[in-house]
Design an enzyme around this catalytic site. Structure first.
Site, PDB file in Angstrom:
ATOM      1  N   ASN A  63     -25.538 -12.459 -17.983  1.00 62.60           N
ATOM      2  CA  ASN A  63     -24.748 -11.320 -17.513  1.00 62.60           C
ATOM      3  C   ASN A  63     -23.399 -11.815 -16.974  1.00 62.60           C
ATOM      4  OD1 ASN A  63     -24.066  -8.618 -16.739  1.00 62.60           O
ATOM      5  ND2 ASN A  63     -26.252  -8.187 -16.520  1.00 62.60           N
ATOM      6  N   ARG A  64     -22.755 -11.027 -16.138  1.00 58.63           N
ATOM      7  CA  ARG A  64     -21.363 -11.344 -15.798  1.00 58.63           C
ATOM      8  C   ARG A  64     -21.203 -11.926 -14.402  1.00 58.63           C
ATOM      9  NH1 ARG A  64     -21.598  -7.147 -19.288  1.00 58.63           N
ATOM     10  NH2 ARG A  64     -20.108  -7.208 -21.007  1.00 58.63           N
ATOM     11  N   HIS A  89     -22.782 -14.486 -19.743  1.00 61.01           N
ATOM     12  CA  HIS A  89     -23.947 -15.223 -20.260  1.00 61.01           C
ATOM     13  C   HIS A  89     -23.820 -16.748 -20.166  1.00 61.01           C
ATOM     14  CE1 HIS A  89     -25.748 -11.501 -21.247  1.00 61.01           C
ATOM     15  NE2 HIS A  89     -25.192 -11.286 -22.420  1.00 61.01           N
ATOM     16  N   HIS A 162     -32.750 -12.178 -24.471  1.00 63.69           N
ATOM     17  CA  HIS A 162     -31.843 -11.118 -24.933  1.00 63.69           C
ATOM     18  C   HIS A 162     -32.300 -10.519 -26.270  1.00 63.69           C
ATOM     19  CE1 HIS A 162     -28.004  -9.086 -25.632  1.00 63.69           C
ATOM     20  NE2 HIS A 162     -27.559  -9.504 -24.461  1.00 63.69           N
ATOM     21  N   ALA A 163     -33.623 -10.307 -26.443  1.00 59.34           N
ATOM     22  CA  ALA A 163     -34.125  -9.699 -27.684  1.00 59.34           C
ATOM     23  C   ALA A 163     -33.664  -8.244 -27.781  1.00 59.34           C
ATOM     24  CB  ALA A 163     -35.646  -9.759 -27.706  1.00 59.34           C
ATOM     25  N   TYR A 164     -33.338  -7.833 -29.000  1.00 53.96           N
ATOM     26  CA  TYR A 164     -33.021  -6.428 -29.278  1.00 53.96           C
ATOM     27  C   TYR A 164     -34.263  -5.820 -29.929  1.00 53.96           C
ATOM     28  CZ  TYR A 164     -27.958  -7.489 -28.920  1.00 53.96           C
ATOM     29  OH  TYR A 164     -26.704  -7.878 -28.506  1.00 53.96           O
ATOM     30  N   GLU A 288     -33.223  -6.671 -20.583  1.00 47.60           N
ATOM     31  CA  GLU A 288     -33.034  -8.061 -20.147  1.00 47.60           C
ATOM     32  C   GLU A 288     -33.466  -8.200 -18.692  1.00 47.60           C
ATOM     33  OE1 GLU A 288     -28.802  -8.930 -20.846  1.00 47.60           O
ATOM     34  OE2 GLU A 288     -28.859  -7.252 -22.219  1.00 47.60           O
TER      35      GLU A 288
HETATM   36  C1  GAL Z   1     -25.361  -7.748 -22.843  1.00 45.33           C
HETATM   37  C2  GAL Z   1     -24.216  -7.229 -22.041  1.00 45.33           C
HETATM   38  C3  GAL Z   1     -23.319  -6.446 -22.990  1.00 45.33           C
HETATM   39  C4  GAL Z   1     -22.866  -7.326 -24.132  1.00 45.33           C
HETATM   40  C5  GAL Z   1     -24.063  -7.991 -24.773  1.00 45.33           C
HETATM   41  C6  GAL Z   1     -23.696  -9.029 -25.798  1.00 45.33           C
HETATM   42  O1  GAL Z   1     -26.240  -8.468 -22.033  1.00 45.33           O
HETATM   43  O2  GAL Z   1     -24.673  -6.420 -20.982  1.00 45.33           O
HETATM   44  O3  GAL Z   1     -22.195  -5.929 -22.306  1.00 45.33           O
HETATM   45  O4  GAL Z   1     -21.953  -8.279 -23.656  1.00 45.33           O
HETATM   46  O5  GAL Z   1     -24.862  -8.631 -23.837  1.00 45.33           O
HETATM   47  O6  GAL Z   1     -23.020  -8.468 -26.879  1.00 45.33           O
END
Ligand code: GAL
Length: 323
Positions: A63-64, A89, A162-164, A288
């Site tokens: 995250n940020r 990240h 970070h699985a989709y 996440e």
């Molecule tokens: C997520 C983040 C999004 C984007 C993504 C990666 O974790 O919250 O804003 O950056 O990762 O594309």
């Protein structure tokens, strides 16, 4: 450590198969009930050019981090600003882009451990950090992810997967979500927490009852959701025992449910607006599990500093069921 892409397959005798990669300690695939549960590349080499964090272990701090800057024990550190002015990240060459070491003794049909050494100064972070991620597939269709870390100097740390997920559907928008959260972090205009909390009961951020994600996202009048084109928010998890699911995803048509268990304090719920290239926006969604965003810069958020002699340890479980 070798720079050769390796895939490790776990199977559990129930037809569930999980493919993991040494590159980014990623989950490349989860096959359940004859279907792919994740947004993924057809060929594992696709992951080598991925900048969407598909299935990746994100760190040292996921995250940020605001302005890519923080201070520990009176010393300030500047990281790469790889996302607007913020650090995302873990920086430019973050853990998702590294070859992890597969601990050969750890490999069984159901389990594997991967390790990574992140040297003092890596991406601007202090301390020689050793992290391990262990994936374990159980007979009852649970994928356990154990994150572990030790450092020789105080360092912030926040690891997530970070699985989709799409659970076999063509879009994350057709999934129903239940998220056991009553509060989220408020964001400022730099996409960062402003330090305050938003009680989400009665708002479009409330997913305490199973809710169709696409319908919620398409019908919302919430100015922030409209401006952002969907959800990308840090939800604080209600306090409950580990064995009570913190989130549930349901794909009705596919007859599949995923339950997420975690000892983390928050979940970044992201509906995948930035998916592009061979993927479509919103094709899958991320849950996440992690610490609060930018905890290193907000003293009243849960601690994110790992000190020498301590062990960072967190577990997240994805459990798959048929309806
Ligand atoms: C997520 C983040 C999004 C984007 C993504 C990666 O974790 O919250 O804003 O950056 O990762 O594309």
């Amino acid at each position: 450590m070798s720079d050769i892409l390796k895939a490790i397959r776990l199977t559990n005798g129930n037809g569930m198969e999980v493919t993991l990669l040494n590159y980014g300690a990623r989950i490349a695939s989860i096959q359940f009930n004859g279907q792919e549960m994740l947004v993924t590349y057809d060929d594992i080499n696709g992951f080598l050019d991925d900048d969407l964090y598909l299935g990746a272990t994100c760190g040292r701090v996921c995250n940020r981090i605001s302005d890519g800057r923080f201070c520990v024990d009176g010393k300030s550190y500047q990281l790469a600003q790889n996302n607007g002015g913020n650090c995302l990240h873990g920086g430019i060459d973050n853990f998702s882009y590294r070859y992890w070491t597969v601990e050969e003794d750890s490999v069984t049909e159901q389990s594997v451990t991967m390790t990574l050494h992140s040297a003092d100064g890596d991406q601007g972070f202090p301390g020689d950090l050793r992290v391990t991620v262990t994936y374990r597939l159980t007979g009852d269709n649970q994928l356990h992810i154990d994150f572990n870390g030790q450092s020789d100097q105080a360092t912030p740390i926040n690891l997530t997967n970070h699985a989709y997920f799409n659970l076999g559907a063509t879009s994350g928008q057709s999934l129903q979500l239940q998220l056991m959260s009553s509060m989220r972090l408020n964001r400022n205009d730099k996409e960062m927490p402003d330090g305050s909390f938003h009680n989400i009961s009665g708002t479009d951020y409330n997913f305490r009852e199973l809710t169709l994600v696409g319908q919620r996202q398409q019908q919302t009048q919430d100015p922030e959701l409209l401006a952002m084109g969907g959800f990308d928010h840090c939800f604080i998890l209600d306090n409950s025992p580990f064995n009570e699911a913190k989130a549930r995803l349901v794909a009705k048509q596919q007859g599949i449910e995923m339950r997420l268990y975690t000892d983390q304090s928050a979940i970044q719920f992201y509906t995948g607006k930035y998916l592009d290239g061979q993927f479509q926006s919103y094709e899958g969604l991320c849950l996440e599990a992690q610490n609060y965003t930018d905890a290193v810069n907000q003293p009243h958020f849960p601690n994110s500093i790992l000190r020498p002699g301590q062990t960072y340890q967190h577990t997240t479980v994805y459990e798959f069921r048929t309806l």
